[in-house]
Design a protein around this motif. Sequence first.
Motif, PDB file in Angstrom:
ATOM      1  N   ILE A 156       0.958  -1.027   0.068  1.00 18.47           N
ATOM      2  CA  ILE A 156      -0.024  -0.017   0.022  1.00 18.47           C
ATOM      3  C   ILE A 156       0.881   1.122  -0.009  1.00 18.47           C
ATOM      4  O   ILE A 156       1.889   1.328   0.808  1.00 18.47           O
ATOM      5  CB  ILE A 156      -0.893   0.098   1.316  1.00 18.47           C
ATOM      6  CG1 ILE A 156      -1.914  -1.336   1.159  1.00 18.47           C
ATOM      7  CG2 ILE A 156      -1.770   1.393   1.165  1.00 18.47           C
ATOM      8  CD1 ILE A 156      -2.646  -1.401   2.363  1.00 18.47           C
ATOM      9  N   ALA A 157       0.778   2.284  -1.003  1.00 19.71           N
ATOM     10  CA  ALA A 157       1.451   3.357  -1.159  1.00 19.71           C
ATOM     11  C   ALA A 157       1.621   4.380   0.174  1.00 19.71           C
ATOM     12  O   ALA A 157       0.334   4.402   0.663  1.00 19.71           O
ATOM     13  CB  ALA A 157       0.999   4.136  -2.377  1.00 19.71           C
ATOM     14  N   ASP A 158       2.478   4.722   0.467  1.00 20.59           N
ATOM     15  CA  ASP A 158       2.507   5.675   1.796  1.00 20.59           C
ATOM     16  C   ASP A 158       1.884   7.035   1.620  1.00 20.59           C
ATOM     17  O   ASP A 158       1.584   7.604   2.565  1.00 20.59           O
ATOM     18  CB  ASP A 158       3.988   5.894   2.227  1.00 20.59           C
ATOM     19  CG  ASP A 158       4.669   4.889   2.672  1.00 20.59           C
ATOM     20  OD1 ASP A 158       3.804   3.771   3.328  1.00 20.59           O
ATOM     21  OD2 ASP A 158       5.924   4.629   2.817  1.00 20.59           O
ATOM     22  N   SER A 159       1.769   7.332   0.119  1.00 17.39           N
ATOM     23  CA  SER A 159       1.430   8.663  -0.217  1.00 17.39           C
ATOM     24  C   SER A 159       0.135   8.707   0.193  1.00 17.39           C
ATOM     25  O   SER A 159      -0.771   9.813   0.606  1.00 17.39           O
ATOM     26  CB  SER A 159       1.485   8.791  -1.790  1.00 17.39           C
ATOM     27  OG  SER A 159       0.962   7.791  -2.426  1.00 17.39           O
ATOM     28  N   LEU A 160      -0.747   7.530   0.051  1.00 18.49           N
ATOM     29  CA  LEU A 160      -2.432   7.679   0.625  1.00 18.49           C
ATOM     30  C   LEU A 160      -2.372   7.815   2.030  1.00 18.49           C
ATOM     31  O   LEU A 160      -3.391   8.730   2.195  1.00 18.49           O
ATOM     32  CB  LEU A 160      -2.918   6.139   0.401  1.00 18.49           C
ATOM     33  CG  LEU A 160      -2.982   5.572  -1.381  1.00 18.49           C
ATOM     34  CD1 LEU A 160      -3.400   4.234  -1.380  1.00 18.49           C
ATOM     35  CD2 LEU A 160      -3.813   6.595  -2.058  1.00 18.49           C
ATOM     36  N   TYR A 161      -1.694   7.325   2.765  1.00 19.48           N
ATOM     37  CA  TYR A 161      -1.664   7.584   4.222  1.00 19.48           C
ATOM     38  C   TYR A 161      -1.422   9.139   4.560  1.00 19.48           C
ATOM     39  O   TYR A 161      -1.906   9.716   5.356  1.00 19.48           O
ATOM     40  CB  TYR A 161      -0.887   6.698   5.084  1.00 19.48           C
ATOM     41  CG  TYR A 161      -1.086   5.188   4.925  1.00 19.48           C
ATOM     42  CD1 TYR A 161      -2.237   4.899   5.954  1.00 19.48           C
ATOM     43  CD2 TYR A 161      -0.627   4.183   4.383  1.00 19.48           C
ATOM     44  CE1 TYR A 161      -2.460   3.499   5.876  1.00 19.48           C
ATOM     45  CE2 TYR A 161      -0.973   2.977   4.351  1.00 19.48           C
ATOM     46  CZ  TYR A 161      -1.902   2.457   5.213  1.00 19.48           C
ATOM     47  OH  TYR A 161      -2.375   1.065   5.190  1.00 19.48           O
ATOM     48  N   GLU A 162      -0.384   9.434   3.687  1.00 22.77           N
ATOM     49  CA  GLU A 162       0.055  10.897   4.120  1.00 22.77           C
ATOM     50  C   GLU A 162      -1.127  11.968   3.455  1.00 22.77           C
ATOM     51  O   GLU A 162      -1.289  12.805   4.219  1.00 22.77           O
ATOM     52  CB  GLU A 162       1.445  11.130   3.350  1.00 22.77           C
ATOM     53  CG  GLU A 162       2.669  10.410   3.788  1.00 22.77           C
ATOM     54  CD  GLU A 162       3.619  10.387   2.722  1.00 22.77           C
ATOM     55  OE1 GLU A 162       3.758  10.940   1.643  1.00 22.77           O
ATOM     56  OE2 GLU A 162       4.801   9.834   3.178  1.00 22.77           O
ATOM     57  N   ALA A 163      -1.605  11.581   2.352  1.00 20.30           N
ATOM     58  CA  ALA A 163      -2.780  12.714   1.999  1.00 20.30           C
ATOM     59  C   ALA A 163      -4.019  12.372   2.912  1.00 20.30           C
ATOM     60  O   ALA A 163      -4.630  13.436   3.227  1.00 20.30           O
ATOM     61  CB  ALA A 163      -3.395  11.964   0.579  1.00 20.30           C
ATOM     62  N   ALA A 164      -4.178  11.089   3.504  1.00 16.70           N
ATOM     63  CA  ALA A 164      -5.263  11.173   4.477  1.00 16.70           C
ATOM     64  C   ALA A 164      -5.063  11.615   5.802  1.00 16.70           C
ATOM     65  O   ALA A 164      -5.649  12.423   6.364  1.00 16.70           O
ATOM     66  CB  ALA A 164      -5.735   9.603   4.815  1.00 16.70           C
ATOM     67  N   LYS A 165      -3.855  11.864   6.421  1.00 23.39           N
ATOM     68  CA  LYS A 165      -3.293  12.634   7.376  1.00 23.39           C
ATOM     69  C   LYS A 165      -3.453  14.063   7.235  1.00 23.39           C
ATOM     70  O   LYS A 165      -3.772  14.620   8.142  1.00 23.39           O
ATOM     71  CB  LYS A 165      -1.829  12.088   7.912  1.00 23.39           C
ATOM     72  CG  LYS A 165      -1.760  10.642   8.502  1.00 23.39           C
ATOM     73  CD  LYS A 165      -0.181  10.271   8.638  1.00 23.39           C
ATOM     74  CE  LYS A 165      -0.206   9.099   9.062  1.00 23.39           C
ATOM     75  NZ  LYS A 165       1.280   8.496   9.410  1.00 23.39           N
ATOM     76  N   MET A 166      -3.045  14.560   5.903  1.00 22.54           N
ATOM     77  CA  MET A 166      -3.179  15.796   5.758  1.00 22.54           C
ATOM     78  C   MET A 166      -4.570  16.362   6.047  1.00 22.54           C
ATOM     79  O   MET A 166      -5.058  17.607   6.159  1.00 22.54           O
ATOM     80  CB  MET A 166      -2.597  16.106   4.292  1.00 22.54           C
ATOM     81  CG  MET A 166      -1.135  16.117   4.358  1.00 22.54           C
ATOM     82  SD  MET A 166      -0.531  16.350   2.722  1.00 22.54           S
ATOM     83  CE  MET A 166      -0.938  18.199   2.709  1.00 22.54           C
ATOM     84  N   ARG A 212      -6.001   7.229  13.353  1.00 22.95           N
ATOM     85  CA  ARG A 212      -5.366   5.943  13.196  1.00 22.95           C
ATOM     86  C   ARG A 212      -6.691   5.052  12.813  1.00 22.95           C
ATOM     87  O   ARG A 212      -6.353   4.038  11.963  1.00 22.95           O
ATOM     88  CB  ARG A 212      -4.814   5.482  14.439  1.00 22.95           C
ATOM     89  CG  ARG A 212      -3.370   5.895  14.498  1.00 22.95           C
ATOM     90  CD  ARG A 212      -2.769   5.368  15.911  1.00 22.95           C
ATOM     91  NE  ARG A 212      -1.209   5.751  15.764  1.00 22.95           N
ATOM     92  CZ  ARG A 212      -0.306   4.560  15.326  1.00 22.95           C
ATOM     93  NH1 ARG A 212      -0.573   3.891  14.708  1.00 22.95           N
ATOM     94  NH2 ARG A 212       0.878   5.174  15.468  1.00 22.95           N
ATOM     95  N   LEU A 213      -7.912   5.075  13.426  1.00 17.81           N
ATOM     96  CA  LEU A 213      -8.916   4.130  13.001  1.00 17.81           C
ATOM     97  C   LEU A 213      -9.328   4.380  11.729  1.00 17.81           C
ATOM     98  O   LEU A 213      -9.698   3.300  10.990  1.00 17.81           O
ATOM     99  CB  LEU A 213     -10.120   4.339  13.993  1.00 17.81           C
ATOM    100  CG  LEU A 213     -11.330   3.616  14.023  1.00 17.81           C
ATOM    101  CD1 LEU A 213     -10.756   2.159  14.007  1.00 17.81           C
ATOM    102  CD2 LEU A 213     -12.253   3.820  15.017  1.00 17.81           C
ATOM    103  N   GLN A 214      -9.441   5.748  11.234  1.00 22.08           N
ATOM    104  CA  GLN A 214     -10.042   6.080   9.807  1.00 22.08           C
ATOM    105  C   GLN A 214      -8.959   5.412   9.061  1.00 22.08           C
ATOM    106  O   GLN A 214      -9.169   4.966   7.880  1.00 22.08           O
ATOM    107  CB  GLN A 214     -10.266   7.288   9.890  1.00 22.08           C
ATOM    108  CG  GLN A 214     -11.376   8.014  10.528  1.00 22.08           C
ATOM    109  CD  GLN A 214     -11.605   9.537  10.491  1.00 22.08           C
ATOM    110  OE1 GLN A 214     -10.496  10.279  10.618  1.00 22.08           O
ATOM    111  NE2 GLN A 214     -12.631  10.091  10.150  1.00 22.08           N
ATOM    112  N   LEU A 215      -7.421   5.663   9.198  1.00 27.69           N
ATOM    113  CA  LEU A 215      -6.572   5.241   8.356  1.00 27.69           C
ATOM    114  C   LEU A 215      -6.644   3.518   7.989  1.00 27.69           C
ATOM    115  O   LEU A 215      -6.737   2.903   6.960  1.00 27.69           O
ATOM    116  CB  LEU A 215      -5.003   5.460   8.770  1.00 27.69           C
ATOM    117  CG  LEU A 215      -4.860   6.828   8.818  1.00 27.69           C
ATOM    118  CD1 LEU A 215      -3.328   7.009   9.296  1.00 27.69           C
ATOM    119  CD2 LEU A 215      -4.771   7.622   7.355  1.00 27.69           C
ATOM    120  N   PHE A 216      -7.017   2.870   9.286  1.00 23.75           N
ATOM    121  CA  PHE A 216      -7.212   1.568   9.111  1.00 23.75           C
ATOM    122  C   PHE A 216      -8.536   0.980   8.301  1.00 23.75           C
ATOM    123  O   PHE A 216      -8.378   0.173   7.691  1.00 23.75           O
ATOM    124  CB  PHE A 216      -7.154   0.963  10.595  1.00 23.75           C
ATOM    125  CG  PHE A 216      -7.395  -0.613  10.515  1.00 23.75           C
ATOM    126  CD1 PHE A 216      -6.290  -1.510  10.306  1.00 23.75           C
ATOM    127  CD2 PHE A 216      -8.362  -1.034  10.950  1.00 23.75           C
ATOM    128  CE1 PHE A 216      -6.412  -2.789  10.094  1.00 23.75           C
ATOM    129  CE2 PHE A 216      -8.641  -2.428  11.010  1.00 23.75           C
ATOM    130  CZ  PHE A 216      -7.534  -3.335  10.740  1.00 23.75           C
TER     131      PHE A 216
END
Length: 298
Positions: free
Chosen positions: A188-198, A203-207
């Motif tokens: 899973i690309a890290d860019s997806l997590y970084e965009a979601a964090k921005m 953590r729960l939503q990321l999961f």
Amino acid sequence: MTNKTSIAKWVYTNLTAYVLVFPAIILLVVFHLYPMGMTFFLSLTDWNLITPDFNWIFAGNYSRMFTSSEFWSVVGNTFIFGIFSVGFTVLLATVLAVVLDEKLRGVRLFRSVVFLPYITPMAAIGTLWVWMYNQNFGLINWVLDFFSIPPAPWLAKPGWAMAALIITKVWKVVGYYMVILLAGKQNIADSLYEAAKMDGAGRLQLFTRITLPLLSPYIFFVLIVALIGSFEDFDLLFTMTRGGPAESTNMIIYYIYQHAFEFFDIGYASAASSVLFVILMLITFIQMKVSKRWVHYQ
């Protein structure tokens, strides 16, 4: 000349493909299709494994099986074991894959420790856990006693024996499936997590919004493989309970073994094997159909 060249090219192209797949076709026929055909053939007879003679009884074995309460009890035990062992395995493997993907100290060592039971022979694991489950001197009851918890009759009572088998099975295979899910998590690309964090995701939503959907093809694969594997767990059953106590842990794979090699009733065992094959095909087909609703491919 042109036609001859075209024909030669067509023959070369197609013949090469057939030559390359020919060894695989031979293996498929010898080790899969032929045994399947022979199993169905024998299921229509009363062959007893000892004498060469047999009689055709056609649907007799199937009729006897479907009217047997013992057979349905065995099927029920198989489904209970499959559903709970696979359910706990997938849940625990997913959690471990997510946690062990973090940059923690000693994470590689912990991954190895979790994976270690998978490469240990099932017979050795069964023998080890029989000792650990011993009601009088087993390690598990010793730990329970240390915390002032009454000892449990792990392999002596029906409900406890099934629970003991499920725990052992989960402990044995969770590391293997954790590795598969960990590989999926790392794809899973890290860019997806970084965009979601921005965007303020926790953590729960990321999961739930990223990890689980993108991990779903791997979870689906694990579900199919683990469920089929749970229906074929002969070693664990043979070394730990042999279907006891009171047939409470007898499952269809051990039921087939008993009728084939203890009762020498090959015809009936072949019929049970054919039914097991149909059950696994149906389960896989249903999983494939249902998967369209929850499996997401990138």
